[in-house]
Motif scaffolding. Structure first.
Motif, short mmCIF file in Angstrom:
data_model
loop_
_atom_site.label_atom_id
_atom_site.label_comp_id
_atom_site.label_asym_id
_atom_site.label_seq_id
_atom_site.Cartn_x
_atom_site.Cartn_y
_atom_site.Cartn_z
N THR B 916 0.85 -1.20 0.00
CA THR B 916 0.00 0.00 0.00
C THR B 916 0.88 1.24 0.00
O THR B 916 1.95 1.25 0.60
N ASP B 917 0.43 2.28 -0.69
CA ASP B 917 1.19 3.53 -0.71
C ASP B 917 1.34 4.06 0.71
O ASP B 917 2.39 4.57 1.09
N ASN B 918 0.27 3.94 1.48
CA ASN B 918 0.35 4.31 2.89
C ASN B 918 0.72 3.05 3.67
O ASN B 918 -0.08 2.12 3.76
N LEU B 973 -2.01 -0.07 -8.78
CA LEU B 973 -3.38 -0.56 -8.92
C LEU B 973 -4.23 0.02 -7.80
O LEU B 973 -3.70 0.65 -6.87
N ILE B 974 -5.52 -0.25 -7.88
CA ILE B 974 -6.45 0.38 -6.93
C ILE B 974 -7.32 -0.68 -6.26
O ILE B 974 -7.79 -1.61 -6.91
N ILE B 975 -7.50 -0.52 -4.97
CA ILE B 975 -8.43 -1.37 -4.23
C ILE B 975 -9.62 -0.49 -3.85
O ILE B 975 -9.51 0.34 -2.94
N ASN B 983 -4.57 2.95 -2.84
CA ASN B 983 -3.58 2.78 -3.91
C ASN B 983 -2.51 1.79 -3.48
O ASN B 983 -1.98 1.87 -2.37
N VAL B 984 -2.22 0.84 -4.39
CA VAL B 984 -1.19 -0.16 -4.08
C VAL B 984 -0.22 -0.26 -5.25
O VAL B 984 -0.53 0.13 -6.38
#
Ligand SMILES: [Zn+2]
Lengths: 91, 1001
Positions: B916-918, B973-975, B983-984
């Motif tokens: 994950t971006d975060n 990619l997106i969850i 955002n991942v």
């Protein structure tokens, strides 16, 4: 609830057995030689007949042996039971 | 004040034993031997419930298990409450409390009764037509329907009673202890056969036992007395097991029958303690004799459902068996001789019979003459066209039938009454016969279905076989028995029978009325309120098959399965459609014949025995150390061990850190273990795993992946070569039994030439896994004699050793990426070894960890869990585990499928890592993965399979399957979640220690 005559143990309740699908479908000896269609025929295609059907059964809660059964699926009458590798005694 | 309608002492009732009971809150008295129905009738109570759809007042109609109307709730609001009980079957006892169902606020004033007034708006199929659209309204409709329908209330407290299952094997089972059943039981038992006789009623003898008329004689005695002697005789026979209050629920193939035996339901509640309430009998009989008798048919005419309208045979039973008059001014409507039998019985007891209305024009019967001698008016060729009386019948209207029976003619005659007995002839009770797979045939002369073709070693005898008169029973039963039981003679070969009954009958399925059908309420199914009009409507709307008509009109779909009215439904269909009876099918009667309690079905499999679980030898230790458990297959596995009010997340973070920083200990005993021996063991492994095994040295371990023949990953685990021809295979916990089964299947059926023997040893060995940088210190302390140097005992090898005097196997293998050992030891020594590890580990902060931490640690290393990261659609290539698939081996299970056109596609879902971006955002397992949220519809690329916060990497990590993921490394990619999108970045699936340095640390 059938009574099944295991060729190794004798008559037992159906709850001791597991059905294993259609019988006499031999695993190809040389799978690599087969086309996709030929392999798919072995892998996926089963008959599911109403009437006389040849099936595999396993005495899973008993001797754990596999054997073959000829069963009329329209009335569940068991016509014959025979060991793996043997020829069916009825047609 | 209610009247007392107990008219004559009956020998079946104990009038010295008064019993008080409550019905709808009021107290009444009856006698021991009464049913709730007979006791209510003795108190002049007919109104007991409301019908399901129109909420019409309904009374007791029958005297047996076929009762459609008198359905009550017992002991409302108590732990023993039971809904949908037939008042005709409940034997009263001191303290019995029963209440009406289907009515609110009370049976006498029912709000739902307004449906009766609205009934022109409630035709057949009303619910289907009205409530199907719009679908979103269904929730509201359902609430409304349920509240006003109310099929009784299910108990909300735990059932205090005990239930059991009993297996019975017998030579002959006889179902039904009426006259033919008694004859069969005596004949079978006297011929040395192990015989079981069951009957649903509390007394033997069916309807013959209370037959004391001069018109029916056997060997010059009245038939009741004759049968009573027979009953007394069979009670003395040793090899005859008699079970009363036992109702056969199901007749399956191969003569396997289920029956419910009631043991305490007739006792006052305080006497039931510690006794088995009901037994489910599982009966396997070499031969079955069905002697279930017949059910009297009602007749179908306008307003044929009022309280006070009963089957003629029920009125006779209440009078003869219970000494109760159902009314003081009785009228009968009949199309055969049966009602005359009842009328004679009533007259003998001084109960007034006003009139008999007979559909037949010409009647030649001695019973008729006796009735006329008693000055009872008989209306020949008449029918009833209407009845009056809201809560109880008070008047009937008669009219003359036309010659063809299709119309009524002349003027109406009104007669007042307080009870109407109806008899439409008899229907053989073929329910069990058809359940067993038997085929029926239709007998034109009296319009009945009778057994034709049997599916097993069984016969039907007596009334259920179409022998509806005493003469036929006495004449035919011995013949059938001799042939079926293969015997030469019976005690009944020369019995003399005498009967005044005439067999003539005028069958009219739907009696004509002076009104048009649309204005009548002629009930065919009383419980579900299906009328003749509804059936005709269904036919007009194009339904033909009885199964379709049944579902559309709900005929026969109540708890009574329409035992009374199904024949009429078939008759009306065939008349209307102009077809032969049975041409559109006969309805299938499905088990159970009468409803079963859940208690009977589950028997002793309640509480901890409901779904038994498996425990490891360290289970008690886990319990003592406050483990939370997780169910894996049937195992209870320690999930995590919370300390000081930790939640699961906190506990798992602590456990995971400890395992990587010092040492952790895991109970891995549940892993499946299969002992493999034989000269072809290596070849066998070559064929069942994707990788090669021939060159594995003795003393070494190897990870293997097992596929299905379709190429999809099936199971995985480490297998160790213990000797030249000896391996021990480990499987996943949940897959153990199936893997063994699959391997045995191949050995027995495809490769019988291989010399290989398989034995499951899962329970024999327990497994203790010790992992982490300090694991070596623990093992060297617990097993001081073992040389743990990397040279002697490298990663992926095993040693036979001893702990004290106890042999054990130690593997140096790792599912966490840490330096670790697995001790395999006989299960009964395992707990002491575990405790020893804990003891010596104290100085190293040894931390027990559960399955959740195990999952987290392996995810950090990118190790898969079969069944979590795979779902039977993943090949090893999809998992990016190409390295484990041998290119050299000619064949193994699933190999050919790995290059089918479908499995070699590039855009299959493939296993990747997700970051994950975060780094503090933890993904939800199962969340969908997409590339573009603006596309419509959004294209789903895959889903998250494993997700954790890694305390060792200090960030969130996840595994997921993504379409074409192999070529997406680095891609964003997106969850999409309910309230946000996450955002991942797609990454490699190994997050920690890619170089495997820790394994040898
Ligand atoms: Zn066996």
């Amino acid at each position: 609830m059938f009574i099944i005559n295991c060729p190794f143990c004798g008559e037992r309740e159906q709850s001791e057995f597991k059905a294993g699908g259609e019988a006499h479908i031999e695993r190809p000896k040389q799978p690599t030689e087969l086309s996709d269609d030929e392999w798919a025929e072995y892998l996926f295609m089963r008959k599911n007949i109403k009437g006389i059907q040849f099936e595999r059964w396993n005495h899973i809660h008993g001797c754990r042996k596999w054997f073959n059964m000829v069963r009329d699926t329209s009335n569940d009458e068991i016509k014959a039971i025979y060991k793996m590798g043997e020829k069916p005694p009825v047609k | 004040m209610s009247k007392n309608l107990r008219v004559k002492t009956s020998k079946f009732i104990d009038e010295t034993y008064r019993v008080s009971f409550k019905f709808n809150g009021s107290k009444y008295f009856g006698y021991k031997g009464d049913t709730l129905a007979s006791a209510l009738l003795a108190n002049d109570i007919h109104l007991v419930g409301r019908s399901f759809k129109y909420h019409r007042p309904r009374g007791i109609m029958t005297s047996g298990s076929e009762e459609p109307n008198a359905i009550v709730q017992l002991h409302n609001n108590s732990e023993r409450t039971e809904p949908n009980v037939r008042a005709t079957e409940v034997e009263i006892y001191e303290g019995l409390e029963a209440s009406s169902q289907n009515c609110w606020p009370s049976v006498n004033f029912d709000i739902g009764g307004i449906n009766n007034l609205l009934s022109p708006l409630l035709p057949a199929g009303f619910y289907y037509k009205t409530f199907m659209w719009p679908a979103s309204f269904w929730e509201k409709y359902e609430y409304f329907i349920r509240k006003s329908a109310g099929l009784g209330k299910s108990p909300t407290k735990a059932d205090p009673d005990i239930y059991e299952h009993e297996y019975i094997h017998c030579d002959v089972l006889i179902v039904g202890a009426g006259i033919s059943g008694i004859m069969a039981a005596k004949t079978a038992a006297k011929n040395g056969l192990k015989t079981l006789l069951v009957d649903e009623k509390p007394n033997l003898g069916g309807s013959t036992v209370y037959q004391n008329s001069e018109h029916f004689k056997i060997n010059n005695q009245n038939s009741g007395s004759w049968l009573e002697k027979e009953i007394n005789e069979i009670k003395k026979i040793d090899n005859l097991d008699i079970r009363i209050r036992t109702s056969v629920a199901a007749f399956h193939g191969y003569n396997f029958l289920l029956a419910r035996e009631n043991l305490t339901d007739h006792l006052p509640i305080e006497q039931r303690k510690n006794k088995t309430r009901q037994k489910l009998l599982k009966i396997r009989a070499k031969k079955v004799i069905t002697a279930t008798g017949s059910l009297e048919r009602p007749l179908i005419f306008d307003n044929n459902d009022r309280p006070g309208i009963l089957l003629s045979s029920a009125i006779k039973r209440y009078a003869d068996l219970f000494g109760v008059a159902c009314g003081e001014k009785n009228i009968f409507l009949t199309n055969n001789d049966s009602a005359y039998e009842t009328a004679i019985s009533l007259i003998q007891k001084g109960i007034k019979v006003e009139a008999i209305v007979d559909n037949r024009e010409e009647i030649e019967s001695k019973l008729l003459y006796e009735i006329e001698k008693n000055n009872v008016k008989v209306y020949k060729g008449f029918t009833i066209v209407n009845t009056n009386g809201y809560k109880k019948i008070n008047k009937v209207s008669l009219m003359k039938l036309s010659k063809d029976g299709q119309k009524v003619i002349g003027s109406k005659i009104d007669l007042s009454c307080d009870c109407l007995g109806v008899s439409g002839g008899w229907t053989p009770a073929v329910h069990l016969f058809t359940q067993s797979g038997g085929k029926l045939k239709f007998r034109e002369e009296d319009q009945v279905f009778i057994p034709n073709k049997y599916s097993s070693e069984q016969i039907s005898i007596g009334a259920c076989n179409g022998d509806l008169t005493l003469e036929d029973i006495i004449e035919n039963t011995p013949k059938y028995l001799k042939e079926f039981l293969n015997i030469k003679k019976t005690d009944y070969d020369n019995v003399e029978v005498f009967s005044d009954e005439n067999k003539s009958k005028r069958n009219i399925w739907l009696l004509p009325s002076d009104k048009i059908l649309g204005k009548t309420k002629s009930f065919v199914d009383y419980q579900n309120d299906a009328t003749a009009k509804d059936i005709k409507l269904a036919l007009r709307e194009g339904f033909r098959s009885i199964e379709h008509v049944k579902r559309y009109t709900t005929t026969g779909m109540g708890t009574d399965q329409g035992k009374l009215g199904n024949m009429h439904a078939l008759g009306i269909i065939s008349e209307t459609a102009g077809t032969k009876m049975g041409e559109h099918g006969t309805t299938t009667f499905r088990p159970p014949y009468t409803p079963l309690t859940f208690g009977t079905i589950v028997g002793r499999n309640v509480g901890e025995y409901f779904d038994i679980f498996r425990k490891t030898p360290m289970h008690e230790w886990h319990l003592k150390n406050k483990a939370e458990f997780e169910n894996v297959g049937q195992w209870k596995r320690a999930w995590y061990y919370p300390k000081n009010n930790e939640n699961m997340f906190e506990a798992v973070q602590r456990e995971s850190k400890a395992a990587r920083e010092s040492v952790g200990i895991l109970d891995a005993s549940t892993l499946g273990k299969i002992d493999i021996q034989g000269t072809d063991a290596s070849e066998f492994l070559n064929r069942v795993y994707t990788n090669a095994w021939s060159k594995l040295a003795v003393g070494k371990c190897r990870y293997g992946l097992m596929l299905n023949e379709d190429g999809m990953v099936y199971d995985d685990g480490v297998t160790t070569r213990l000797g030249e021809n000896h391996y021990i295979m480990t499987t996943t916990t949940g897959g153990a039994a199936n893997v063994l089964g699959k391997l045995e299947d191949y050995l027995q059926t495809e490769w019988p030439e291989l010399d290989v023997y398989l034995t499951s040893v899962t329970d024999h060995f327990a497994t203790i896994s010790v992992c982490g940088p300090n694991s070596k210190k623990i093992i060297s302390n617990v097993i001081p004699d073992l040389d743990l140097s990397d040279e002697n005992f490298p990663h992926m090898s095993f040693k036979n050793t001893k702990i004290g005097k106890i042999n054990c196997r130690v593997m140096r293998i790792s599912f966490t990426g840490e330096h670790s050992y697995e001790i395999n030891i006989q299960a009964n020594y395992a707990n002491s070894v575990w405790e020893k590890c804990m003891e010596v580990g104290k100085d190293f902060n040894i931390t027990p960890y559960g399955t959740e931490t195990m999952h987290l640690l392996r995810a950090e290393k990118g190790f898969i869990i079969v069944g979590q990261d795979t779902d039977a659609t993943m090949t090893p290539i999809d998992l990016q585990m190409d390295w484990i698939v041998s290119k050299k081996k000619y064949d193994f299970i699933g190999k050919r499928s790995l290059y089918r056109s479908d499995t070699i596609k590039d855009d299959r879902k493939q296993l990747v890592g997700l970051l994950t971006d975060n780094p503090n955002e933890i993904l939800e397992e199962g969340a969908q993965i997409v590339a573009d949220v603006n596309k419509s519809p959004i294209e789903m690329l895959g889903h998250v399979t494993s997700s954790y916060y890694s305390p060792n990497l200090k960030k969130s990590i996840a595994l997921g399957v993504v379409r074409g993921g192999k070529n997406m490394i680095g891609k964003k990619l997106i969850i999409p979640m309910e309230n946000k999108t996450i955002n991942v970045t797609v990454t490699d699936s190994v997050f920690l220690d890619k170089e495997n340095k820790r394994l040898n640390a």
